[in-house]
Design a protein around this motif. Structure first.
Motif, PDB file in Angstrom:
ATOM      1  N   ASP A 196       0.853  -1.192   0.000  1.00 43.27           N
ATOM      2  CA  ASP A 196       0.000   0.000   0.000  1.00 43.27           C
ATOM      3  C   ASP A 196       0.885   1.238   0.000  1.00 43.27           C
ATOM      4  N   LYS A 197       1.448   1.525  -1.139  1.00 45.04           N
ATOM      5  CA  LYS A 197       2.432   2.595  -1.247  1.00 45.04           C
ATOM      6  C   LYS A 197       1.833   3.956  -0.916  1.00 45.04           C
ATOM      7  N   THR A 198       0.571   4.191  -1.246  1.00 46.49           N
ATOM      8  CA  THR A 198      -0.061   5.497  -1.020  1.00 46.49           C
ATOM      9  C   THR A 198      -0.118   5.831   0.458  1.00 46.49           C
ATOM     10  N   ILE A 199      -0.526   4.846   1.273  1.00 46.50           N
ATOM     11  CA  ILE A 199      -0.631   5.079   2.723  1.00 46.50           C
ATOM     12  C   ILE A 199       0.733   5.390   3.309  1.00 46.50           C
ATOM     13  N   ILE A 200       1.729   4.662   2.869  1.00 40.44           N
ATOM     14  CA  ILE A 200       3.072   4.886   3.402  1.00 40.44           C
ATOM     15  C   ILE A 200       3.544   6.304   3.077  1.00 40.44           C
ATOM     16  N   GLU A 201       3.278   6.760   1.844  1.00 38.13           N
ATOM     17  CA  GLU A 201       3.698   8.104   1.473  1.00 38.13           C
ATOM     18  C   GLU A 201       3.005   9.152   2.331  1.00 38.13           C
ATOM     19  N   LYS A 202       1.719   8.950   2.624  1.00 37.21           N
ATOM     20  CA  LYS A 202       0.987   9.895   3.463  1.00 37.21           C
ATOM     21  C   LYS A 202       1.540   9.920   4.885  1.00 37.21           C
ATOM     22  N   LEU A 203       1.905   8.756   5.383  1.00 35.72           N
ATOM     23  CA  LEU A 203       2.447   8.691   6.736  1.00 35.72           C
ATOM     24  C   LEU A 203       3.730   9.505   6.851  1.00 35.72           C
ATOM     25  N   TRP A 204       4.569   9.420   5.827  1.00 36.74           N
ATOM     26  CA  TRP A 204       5.860  10.098   5.932  1.00 36.74           C
ATOM     27  C   TRP A 204       5.776  11.599   5.627  1.00 36.74           C
TER      28      TRP A 204
ATOM     29  N   VAL B 179      13.963  13.511   4.208  1.00 36.39           N
ATOM     30  CA  VAL B 179      14.978  13.200   3.201  1.00 36.39           C
ATOM     31  C   VAL B 179      15.839  12.051   3.698  1.00 36.39           C
ATOM     32  N   LEU B 180      15.860  10.975   2.938  1.00 33.97           N
ATOM     33  CA  LEU B 180      16.669   9.820   3.310  1.00 33.97           C
ATOM     34  C   LEU B 180      18.139  10.140   3.069  1.00 33.97           C
TER      35      LEU B 180
ATOM     36  N   LEU C 219      16.983  -5.477  24.322  1.00 33.00           N
ATOM     37  CA  LEU C 219      16.992  -6.450  23.227  1.00 33.00           C
ATOM     38  C   LEU C 219      16.397  -5.895  21.934  1.00 33.00           C
ATOM     39  N   MET C 220      16.260  -4.577  21.854  1.00 27.65           N
ATOM     40  CA  MET C 220      15.803  -3.943  20.620  1.00 27.65           C
ATOM     41  C   MET C 220      16.918  -4.012  19.567  1.00 27.65           C
ATOM     42  N   SER C 221      16.558  -4.389  18.344  1.00 26.42           N
ATOM     43  CA  SER C 221      17.538  -4.518  17.260  1.00 26.42           C
ATOM     44  C   SER C 221      17.153  -3.581  16.127  1.00 26.42           C
ATOM     45  N   ILE C 222      18.011  -2.609  15.869  1.00 25.51           N
ATOM     46  CA  ILE C 222      17.713  -1.571  14.872  1.00 25.51           C
ATOM     47  C   ILE C 222      18.653  -1.770  13.686  1.00 25.51           C
ATOM     48  N   ASN C 223      18.123  -2.313  12.613  1.00 23.77           N
ATOM     49  CA  ASN C 223      18.909  -2.463  11.393  1.00 23.77           C
ATOM     50  C   ASN C 223      18.961  -1.128  10.663  1.00 23.77           C
ATOM     51  N   MET C 224      20.121  -0.818  10.093  1.00 25.36           N
ATOM     52  CA  MET C 224      20.266   0.464   9.406  1.00 25.36           C
ATOM     53  C   MET C 224      19.261   0.603   8.263  1.00 25.36           C
ATOM     54  N   ALA C 225      18.839  -0.521   7.691  1.00 30.55           N
ATOM     55  CA  ALA C 225      17.866  -0.477   6.603  1.00 30.55           C
ATOM     56  C   ALA C 225      16.473  -0.095   7.096  1.00 30.55           C
ATOM     57  N   ASP C 226      16.262  -0.122   8.419  1.00 37.26           N
ATOM     58  CA  ASP C 226      14.944   0.176   8.988  1.00 37.26           C
ATOM     59  C   ASP C 226      14.875   1.530   9.679  1.00 37.26           C
ATOM     60  N   LEU C 227      15.925   2.335   9.576  1.00 36.57           N
ATOM     61  CA  LEU C 227      15.945   3.608  10.301  1.00 36.57           C
ATOM     62  C   LEU C 227      14.806   4.532   9.895  1.00 36.57           C
ATOM     63  N   GLN C 228      14.405   4.468   8.632  1.00 39.50           N
ATOM     64  CA  GLN C 228      13.351   5.363   8.168  1.00 39.50           C
ATOM     65  C   GLN C 228      12.043   5.109   8.919  1.00 39.50           C
ATOM     66  N   VAL C 229      11.785   3.862   9.285  1.00 42.78           N
ATOM     67  CA  VAL C 229      10.534   3.483   9.935  1.00 42.78           C
ATOM     68  C   VAL C 229      10.559   3.760  11.435  1.00 42.78           C
ATOM     69  N   LEU C 230      11.722   3.855  12.019  1.00 42.38           N
ATOM     70  CA  LEU C 230      11.896   3.822  13.466  1.00 42.38           C
ATOM     71  C   LEU C 230      10.964   4.754  14.251  1.00 42.38           C
ATOM     72  N   PRO C 231      10.844   6.041  13.933  1.00 44.03           N
ATOM     73  CA  PRO C 231      10.009   6.914  14.775  1.00 44.03           C
ATOM     74  C   PRO C 231       8.527   6.554  14.755  1.00 44.03           C
ATOM     75  N   LYS C 232       8.072   5.878  13.697  1.00 42.98           N
ATOM     76  CA  LYS C 232       6.655   5.605  13.539  1.00 42.98           C
ATOM     77  C   LYS C 232       6.128   4.525  14.476  1.00 42.98           C
TER      78      LYS C 232
END
Length: 833
Positions: free
Chosen positions: A456-464, A471-472, A792-805
């Motif tokens: 659901d690309k549209t919802i994701i764009e609205k969230l960000w 800016v990534l 025990l939280m694991s934060i992959n660098m590929a997931d940083l964009q999602v982290l605050p949400k």
């Protein structure tokens, strides 16, 4: 007056801190008294007496289990491995009642929790509580090293003992309640084992309770022996002879007392290797405790219970089983590391939270290492360990957490399972979660959509679109999942609690290696909870560098255990020593352990890894203090030079080795910078090497910054400039700014402001006060690019964009538990420190 002075801030533009605390001048530094344990009136008959298994390390096998010997007026602890006080907090065992601590060996496995225990005792009351610590070999040296970071260190009374010149046990404690003796085991070394570390000595402790005198026969004393009621009755009962009042005879206690009941005897045996086990047969002082072959009872002393702290690999050996057979009717409790106990978490409170977080967001909270081991109990029960139950031993059971052996009252002497906690499974945790928060299933689905952009690309764009920092960074474009992952092992301050362990951050670079930033008590156990037993061993093997921010115990007392295990795992394998970067006083602590067991490390002062030091690497000159501590600055007097001499040539060599290690694991820089907390406190910047993006362009690598403990200061802002991720301490909520200033910590908003002013892409908050046991108090209006950390939280660098949400979902998960007061002991400890 002193309190006002201690919280009086010093200002440099907007930089405010507590200068006295930063300089190491604290109100706890008043003149220390040589404290003694308060003498208490003892009760020889002891209405209650028992030995209890404290199951630290049973599930993770990272440390030795402890044993509590309990009496009405006295408490004794045998072994204080990592996690002991966290365990006791959860199970409401009051460490303030402890009179003596006995170590069966002096090493990180048995003594890793000792600094934390002593800190807890030091923080009780105005002056702290004194405790006696007993152990073989260089115990004095070890405890003296610990005193460098334990306030009110005079409360530790060390009682070291060595091999005896006589065959008799070494008597340590002998009062009306119990006699505790030590028998030293010193293994013979083969030619292969050339190293003879003093820490290889182990101890058999013998605990003997006094006999209970027989019943006084009043009628017999009065009518047959002519003793009138009065003081003479008391004398006879206490073992004194008296003259008869009616006859010219002496009346002896045996004339009027029934037969005495022998006091129970408990042995605690620690044989870490089969070489130690072989020594049991040559120890003559044990002969008087062996059963006679013809079952006569008038010769040897009867041993009621033997608690075996030896590992299962030793206790299952023919040699050890042959020795166990010398005790015909004794109750054997096998308390070494056993596969049976791996299946269920000992720290249930934190395990419950981890399982809930894993359900809500498995991307940031992968399945913990212990749950997959739950599967087949029938296979567990058929392991070689349990074959000992079919041997010719009279009574042999596997220890369980909080299992008791009652010593008194006599009527209930024996095994007591009433305190053993119910076992916790992941399915039970989830059933509880669904009952409490029915909508959690929907929330879990919403989080999954953050990763499923194709769905659901549209919802994701609205969230960000609602995020200001959208800016990534170029360093994250098409970044691989095996590039880097931040595993936050501990997020609490001061001391471990039911829900949070203390500071440690594992930087996983996957096939290239790994780093560890801070290493509080219990870090190894946390690695095992995250990766499982075998996975944690691999995580330790591939450690190339460990960086320690400052000398406070909650940031480094798990280090020796990690180093000792790494040395053991890599024995016989070609490898390089791990490089430990830390404040110079840490070296004294590590050198103490180095005398007891191999740590296989190189030490480098944080001062030598500042930007100035790296710049002067080739020339060998320069000053590593940095501008914060330069002449004329408000912090000029804060940085205290250590009295440990520095060999510049060895520092230069170690610095070159570190540069080589960084290059091998894909990093360009590891730069320490001074911060404002206590003398010699640092933060660190880690920069990845350049890489090629999807279109063939060379782009800068990511930049990670860790603040350590600090007030907001210019150095942390400058170091965090354009960081990809900033991990910043946030000990206090915004309303407690005065406490943050007094203790030289940061509030939530201050930490976020540091990251925002430095243009950090993502901010992760950690190091929360224990007054926030599950989730800290936060204001979401400031946290558009920020998230809070959990153990025990694991934060992959590929997931940083999602982290605050995911932050609002954490608040849903803990909506009824935003603030609790149940960890009052942890808050009191923060005040004491």
């Amino acid at each position: 007056m002193e309190n006002n002075e201690s919280t009086n801030g010093t200002k440099s533009s907007s930089f405010v801190f507590n200068k006295r605390r930063a300089e190491g001048i604290d109100k706890t530094d008043k003149k220390k008294r040589n404290l003694e344990r308060k003498t208490q009136k003892l009760n020889p008959s002891n209405t209650i007496a028992y030995a209890q298994i404290l199951g630290t390390g049973m599930d993770t096998q990272d440390t030795s289990s402890s044993v509590l010997l309990f009496f009405d007026k006295q408490r004794f602890i045998f072994n204080a491995g990592e996690g002991l006080q966290r365990f006791c907090t959860e199970h409401k065992i009051k460490l303030s009642k402890i009179d003596h601590v006995f170590l069966s060996r002096v090493c990180s496995e048995t003594a890793g929790g000792l600094p934390g225990l002593l800190l807890t005792l030091a923080g009780i009351g105005e002056e702290g509580l004194a405790v006696n610590v007993w152990g073989p070999s260089d115990l004095n040296y070890l405890v003296d090293a610990m005193k460098s970071f334990i306030p009110r260190a005079a409360m530790v009374h060390t009682r070291s003992f060595g091999p005896s010149s006589t065959p008799d046990p070494i008597v340590l404690v002998n009062d009306e309640v119990v006699k505790i003796s030590a028998i030293i085991l010193k293994p013979c070394h083969s030619e292969e084992d050339s190293g003879n570390k003093s820490g290889e000595l182990s101890v058999v402790y013998v605990c003997e309770l006094p006999e209970i005198l027989g019943k006084f026969d009043l009628e017999k004393a009065k009518k047959i022996f002519g003793v009138k009621p009065g003081p003479k009755y008391s004398k006879l009962q206490s073992g004194e002879s008296v003259k008869s009042d009616e006859r010219d005879i002496t009346v002896y206690p045996s004339d009027v007392m029934g037969p005495s009941l022998p006091g129970p005897i408990v042995l605690l045996v620690d044989c870490p290797t089969e070489s130690h086990a072989a020594e049991l047969f040559s120890v003559k002082s044990l002969d008087s405790y062996y059963s006679c072959t013809d079952d006569q009872t008038d010769g040897p002393k009867f041993v009621n219970c033997i608690i075996h702290l030896s590992p299962s690999s030793v206790t299952s050996s023919p040699t050890y089983q042959s020795w166990m057979n010398k005790f015909h009717s004794s109750q054997h409790i096998l308390a070494g590391h056993q596969r049976k106990n791996m299946a269920f978490p000992i720290l249930k409170a934190s395990s419950r939270i981890t399982a809930r977080l894993n359900y809500l967001c498995p991307q940031f909270f992968p399945a913990p290492g212990f749950w997959p081991q739950l599967a087949d109990m029938s296979m567990i029960d058929s392991t070689p360990w349990n074959k000992c139950s079919s041997s010719n031993l009279a009574e042999s059971i596997s220890a369980e957490n909080l299992l008791k052996f009652n010593l008194r009252p006599v009527a209930i002497r024996g095994i007591d399972r009433s305190c053993i906690p119910a076992r916790l499974t992941s399915s039970e945790v989830l059933d509880e979660l669904f009952d409490e928060i029915p909508e959690i299933k929907d929330k879990c689905g919403e989080i999954m959509r953050f990763w499923n952009k194709q769905h659901d690309k549209t919802i994701i764009e609205k969230l960000w679109l609602t995020e200001s920092n959208t800016v990534l960074p170029s360093c994250l474009e098409n970044i691989r999942r095996d590039d880097m992952e931040i595993v936050i092992l501990g997020t609490g301050s001061s001391q471990p609690s039911k829900y949070r362990n203390v500071s440690a951050i594992y930087i996983d670079l996957f096939s290239r290696g790994s780093l560890l930033l801070d290493c509080g008590e219990g870090t190894l156990g946390q690695l095992k909870r995250r990766y499982g037993l075998n996975g944690a061993d691999e995580a330790v093997r591939k450690l190339r560098c460990i960086w320690i921010s400052h000398i406070h115990a909650d940031h480094h007392t798990g280090l020796a255990r990690i180093l000792a295990l790494r040395s053991k795992l890599l024995k016989g394998v070609t490898h390089e020593p791990v490089i430990v970067v830390g404040p110079r006083p840490l070296k004294r602590f590590l050198d103490a352990y180095q005398r007891l067991e191999d740590l296989d490390m190189e030490f480098l002062d944080c001062r030598s890894t500042t930007a100035t030091s790296w710049a002067s690497l080739e020339s060998g000159g320069g000053d590593a203090e940095g501008s914060l501590f330069s002449d004329g600055s408000p912090m000029q007097s804060v940085f205290k030079r250590s009295d440990i001499p520095t060999d510049n040539s060895s520092v230069l060599l170690c610095l070159k080795n570190l540069k080589k290690v960084l290059s091998e694991i894909g990093l360009d820089d590891l730069i320490s910078f001074p911060v404002v907390h206590c003398p010699q406190a640092y933060g660190v910047v880690i920069k990845a090497a350049e890489r090629v993006n999807s279109v063939g362009e060379r782009i800068l690598g990511w930049k990670m910054v860790y603040s350590g403990d600090t007030r907001p200061c210019p150095e942390i802002v400058e170091a965090s400039r354009d960081a990809t991720v900033l991990i910043h301490e946030a000990t206090f909520e915004d309303a407690l700014i005065e406490e943050a200033l007094a203790k030289n910590h940061s509030t939530t908003k201050e930490a976020i402001d540091v990251g925002s002013s430095a243009n950090a892409y993502r901010i992760v908050l950690t190091h929360f006060s224990q007054r926030y046991p599950k989730i800290p108090v936060i204001d979401e209006s400031h946290m558009h690019n920020t998230c809070i950390a959990f153990d025990l939280m694991s934060i992959n660098m590929a997931d940083l964009q999602v982290l605050p949400k995911v932050l609002p979902y954490f608040k849903t998960l803990f909506r009824d538990e935003m603030v609790e007061d149940e960890d009052a002991d942890g808050v009191a400890m923060e005040e004491a420190l």
